[in-house]
Design a protein around this motif. Structure first.
Motif, PDB file in Angstrom:
ATOM      1  N   SER A 189      -7.037   6.779   0.336  1.00 11.23           N
ATOM      2  CA  SER A 189      -7.136   5.462  -0.433  1.00 11.23           C
ATOM      3  C   SER A 189      -8.411   5.229  -0.463  1.00 11.23           C
ATOM      4  O   SER A 189      -9.385   5.755   0.238  1.00 11.23           O
ATOM      5  CB  SER A 189      -6.337   4.451   0.399  1.00 11.23           C
ATOM      6  OG  SER A 189      -7.040   4.225   1.816  1.00 11.23           O
TER       7      SER A 189
ATOM      8  N   ASP B 209       0.797  -1.293   0.173  1.00 13.33           N
ATOM      9  CA  ASP B 209       0.020   0.051  -0.067  1.00 13.33           C
ATOM     10  C   ASP B 209       0.957   1.227   0.061  1.00 13.33           C
ATOM     11  O   ASP B 209       0.268   2.415  -0.259  1.00 13.33           O
ATOM     12  CB  ASP B 209      -0.865   0.036   1.301  1.00 13.33           C
ATOM     13  CG  ASP B 209      -1.911  -1.198   1.227  1.00 13.33           C
ATOM     14  OD1 ASP B 209      -1.993  -1.698   0.052  1.00 13.33           O
ATOM     15  OD2 ASP B 209      -2.594  -1.238   1.989  1.00 13.33           O
ATOM     16  N   GLU B 210       2.212   1.035   0.297  1.00  9.45           N
ATOM     17  CA  GLU B 210       2.974   2.143   0.252  1.00  9.45           C
ATOM     18  C   GLU B 210       3.706   2.349  -1.036  1.00  9.45           C
ATOM     19  O   GLU B 210       4.423   3.704  -1.363  1.00  9.45           O
ATOM     20  CB  GLU B 210       4.272   2.178   1.348  1.00  9.45           C
ATOM     21  CG  GLU B 210       3.534   2.315   2.773  1.00  9.45           C
ATOM     22  CD  GLU B 210       4.740   2.041   3.890  1.00  9.45           C
ATOM     23  OE1 GLU B 210       5.676   1.980   3.411  1.00  9.45           O
ATOM     24  OE2 GLU B 210       4.062   1.972   4.967  1.00  9.45           O
TER      25      GLU B 210
ATOM     26  N   THR C 210      -4.212   3.823  -3.737  1.00  8.73           N
ATOM     27  CA  THR C 210      -3.794   5.111  -2.793  1.00  8.73           C
ATOM     28  C   THR C 210      -3.831   6.371  -3.661  1.00  8.73           C
ATOM     29  O   THR C 210      -3.710   6.342  -4.872  1.00  8.73           O
ATOM     30  CB  THR C 210      -2.445   4.943  -2.108  1.00  8.73           C
ATOM     31  OG1 THR C 210      -1.478   4.916  -3.281  1.00  8.73           O
ATOM     32  CG2 THR C 210      -2.534   3.711  -1.213  1.00  8.73           C
ATOM     33  N   ARG C 211      -3.872   7.483  -2.886  1.00  9.36           N
ATOM     34  CA  ARG C 211      -3.799   8.811  -3.569  1.00  9.36           C
ATOM     35  C   ARG C 211      -2.298   8.798  -4.155  1.00  9.36           C
ATOM     36  O   ARG C 211      -2.210   9.276  -5.546  1.00  9.36           O
ATOM     37  CB  ARG C 211      -3.889   9.836  -2.479  1.00  9.36           C
ATOM     38  CG  ARG C 211      -3.862  11.449  -3.393  1.00  9.36           C
ATOM     39  CD  ARG C 211      -4.242  12.380  -2.065  1.00  9.36           C
ATOM     40  NE  ARG C 211      -3.294  12.072  -0.773  1.00  9.36           N
ATOM     41  CZ  ARG C 211      -3.895  12.195   0.318  1.00  9.36           C
ATOM     42  NH1 ARG C 211      -5.278  12.815   0.568  1.00  9.36           N
ATOM     43  NH2 ARG C 211      -3.220  12.046   1.185  1.00  9.36           N
TER      44      ARG C 211
END
Length: 248
Positions: A150, A70-71, A164-165
């Motif tokens: 997100s 997610d990062e 995610t943005r």
């Protein structure tokens, strides 16, 4: 045996490398996929039989590599691929990019053509963060993404995807269909007509946009996004053999 590479960006990348003759083949997997997939393992077996060097790896946040999925963003995974190729291979490689890996391979071809001898893509998904996710989000979803950072969207492959943005915004700096894209080496695009993740129109747009003297698009009626049936795997091998033949 799985080994690990510590990259200049301080990411820990898991990989499997098969030594052999060059040009070697590098498999670039898709979004949230890993190097243990059907296509990666089938191509590794093909390379072993040919005595050809072969590299498969997990992007950061994927498979058994370090980091959180997610990062991550397209640029991070592009850097992972570039660093792995630089550190683990010798000479220009034939890139085999599946889905997102197709986009990554096109970025490598544009930014580091010295590393690329030829290209095979499988359901390539260039610019999918913009043309797929962002374009498909309604006003409320876009607002939620901007406000909360997100959103979760359903996936045909298990748990929902977290978008995610940062994935969207960083992806805008990596687009390949909005500017010149030269592929000055043998290039084969493979695409299934029953692919619900990447459309035939995307494949046609890609081959129409890219510039090169040796490019072909093969459409496989009824093949889905996985492109992992025995006849599809055979087509990938055939495409690789065509690229190798063109290289002499």
């Amino acid at each position: 045996m799985t080994d690990y590479l510590d990259t200049p960006e301080a990411r820990r990348i898991a990989y499997n490398y098969t030594p052999g003759k060059g040009p070697g083949v590098v498999f670039l997997g898709g979004f949230r996929s890993d190097m243990e997939g059907t296509k990666a393992l089938a191509l590794e077996a093909w390379a072993r039989a040919q005595g050809r060097a072969f590299l498969r790896f997990d992007y950061s946040g994927h498979g058994v590599s370090g980091g959180q999925f997610d990062e991550g963003a397209i640029g991070d995974w592009f850097e992972d691929a570039r660093d792995a190729i630089r550190a683990l291979t010798e000479g220009p490689q034939i890139l085999v990019g599946s889905s997102m890996g197709g986009w990554i391979s096109l970025l490598l071809a544009r930014e580091h053509p010295e590393h690329v001898a030829g290209l095979v893509t499988i359901a390539a998904a260039p610019d999918f963060t913009e043309d797929g996710y962002w374009a498909g989000f309604d006003k409320e979803t876009r607002h939620q993404l901007e406000a909360e950072g997100s959103v979760q969207i359903p996936s045909d492959y298990g748990d929902p995807y977290v978008i995610t943005r940062r994935l969207i915004n960083e992806g805008r700096t990596r687009l390949v269909l909005r500017s010149d894209l030269t592929l000055p080496f043998p290039t084969r695009f493979l695409q299934g007509t029953a692919d619900e993740a990447v459309s035939v129109e995307t494949a046609v747009r890609l081959i129409g946009h890219a510039q090169g003297d040796d490019m072909r698009l093969t459409l496989v009626k009824g093949a889905d996004h996985r492109f992992s049936e025995p006849d599809c795997l055979a087509l990938i091998e055939t495409a690789l053999e065509e690229v190798l033949g063109a290289l002499g």
